[in-house]
Design an enzyme around this catalytic site. Structure first.
Site: not given
Length: 424
Positions: A137, A238, A267
């Site tokens: 993702f 990532d 995040k």
């Protein structure tokens, strides 16, 4: 105001494409606890999907933001720059893995970080193709969707994806794909579909997030690094979900003994305030020309102030070690339930980025139904959980690393009760 009228209003006002895991409408939150509009208390094992690693409203983060609010909230760094942006870039350059000169850019979201990493890789190499992995993702923008290795719900109905994106199977041996098989597919990909000399980058999550919290096998990560070095391909890590103490290291790539050329992050960096970044080798980061990177809100002074406080909290409260301790306690508790809950087929994850996977006892097939039953039973008892995985049969645990010991123990008791009741 009750949740029901709010849900009706939400359904009338907001696109159904914005999914909701719960019908809890937050009123206030503190560290690892959330209270809804009706005064009900919940223990938060989701942390806004790994955003508030330092807890909801950490006092030092809130203090830093308030101080920045009293000075200025926005000038756009590309118009009138500010020092705390420069200082945060210096800090990330120093702490991101890799013994080489680095540079950083700031954006606002994880998807933007991924988009910009691809732009930078293409500019630096003069190549176009990018390879990602099944189950990955990387965001909901078009490039993010193209890189993401799951169709429903992320790609379905949105038409053609950007070209020159290729996928290789992510190695998950319990689901029938070994490291050797994944590497063999990569070789076949280079032979049949894309010249490796046209590949700008390979992007990989050190621990897959939405895909099921599967850590990359160490030998696979090292093999990918070797492939990149052989063909002049850039490696993008990532770290949007894995970063900032979640895995017991500041960055998950520290577990592998190899470094990426570019690292995306978001995040947990902002502790609840929007900010994202790309940090990488200085010569690569300098490939785009002036004006090629940026954004109106990129590197918001509020997000930057919060990020400085987050990095201070991680260091001063030794959150990397705390993540290891909390994760060990969680995995030990889950392991103790194997006899009572035979649906458990795997317990995994570094640090405090953990997951439990369930299969149907009779069919031995992945059981999304059981995972969802556990989630709903826990929610009834006041514990917020998230599911994930290509098969939807995984519960992931992302509680704030600052969670109080007594609240954590209470959450584990609820989790155990929910798992046992789900069997009934």
């Amino acid at each position: 105001m009750t949740a029901s009228p709010l849900t009706d209003r939400k359904n009338a006002a907001i696109s159904r494409g914005v999914g909701m895991t719960t019908q809890i409408y937050a009123d206030r939150a503190e560290n690892a606890e959330i209270w809804d509009k009706e005064g009900n208390r919940y223990i938060d094992f989701a942390a806004g999907i790994a955003v508030v690693n330092t807890g909801h409203r950490h006092p030092r983060v809130i203090e830093a933001v308030k101080k920045q609010l009293d000075r200025f909230t926005h000038t756009c760094h590309q118009v009138v720059p500010y020092e705390n942006y420069v200082e945060l870039a210096e800090r990330l350059n120093a702490i991101t893995p890799g013994d080489f000169e680095k540079k950083t850019i700031f954006v606002t979201t994880g998807a933007e970080a991924v988009e910009n990493a691809v732009k930078i890789a293409r500019a630096a190499t003069g190549r176009q193709a990018v390879i990602a992995f099944s189950g990955a993702f990387h965001g909901r923008t078009f490039m993010g969707m193209a890189l993401t290795g799951k169709v429903v719900p992320y790609k379905v109905g949105f038409g053609a994806m950007p070209a020159d994106i290729y996928h290789a199977p992510f190695p998950v041996e319990m689901h029938g794909t070994t490291v050797e098989q994944s590497l063999d597919v990569l070789k076949k990909l280079f032979a049949a579909d894309v010249d490796p000399n046209r590949v700008a980058a390979i992007i990989i999550e050190p621990v897959q997030g939405e895909g099921g919290f599967y850590p990359v096998p160490v030998n696979f990560m090292k093999a990918i690094r070797e492939i990149c070095d052989k063909h002049g391909i850039l490696l993008i890590a990532d770290e949007v979900q894995t970063g900032f103490a979640r895995t017991g290291k500041l960055f998950a790539m520290e577990h592998f003994g190899v470094t990426a050329d570019l690292v995306t992050m978001a995040k947990g960096l902002g502790g609840g305030f929007p900010i994202a970044a790309v940090t990488g080798r200085a010569d690569i980061m300098d490939a785009p020309g002036p004006g090629g990177l940026g954004g109106t809100y990129a590197g918001s002074p509020i997000g930057v102030a919060a990020a400085h406080a987050v990095l201070d909290v991680i260091k001063d409260e030794d959150l990397c070690n705390r993540a290891e301790n909390l994760g060990a306690r969680l995995k030990q508790r889950l392991a103790s339930l194997r006899d009572k809950v035979p649906e458990i087929v795997d317990i995994r994850g570094p640090g405090f980025m953990n997951a439990v996977e369930f299969n149907d006892v009779a069919t031995k097939q992945p059981s999304a139904e059981f995972a969802n039953k556990v989630r709903l039973k826990a929610l009834e008892k006041g514990l917020i959980l998230l599911t994930c995985g290509v098969h939807g049969n995984v519960i992931r645990f992302l509680a704030p690393i600052t969670i109080q010991d007594d609240v954590f123990a209470e959450g584990l008791d609820i989790l155990e009760a929910a798992m046992i009741e789900a069997r009934g």
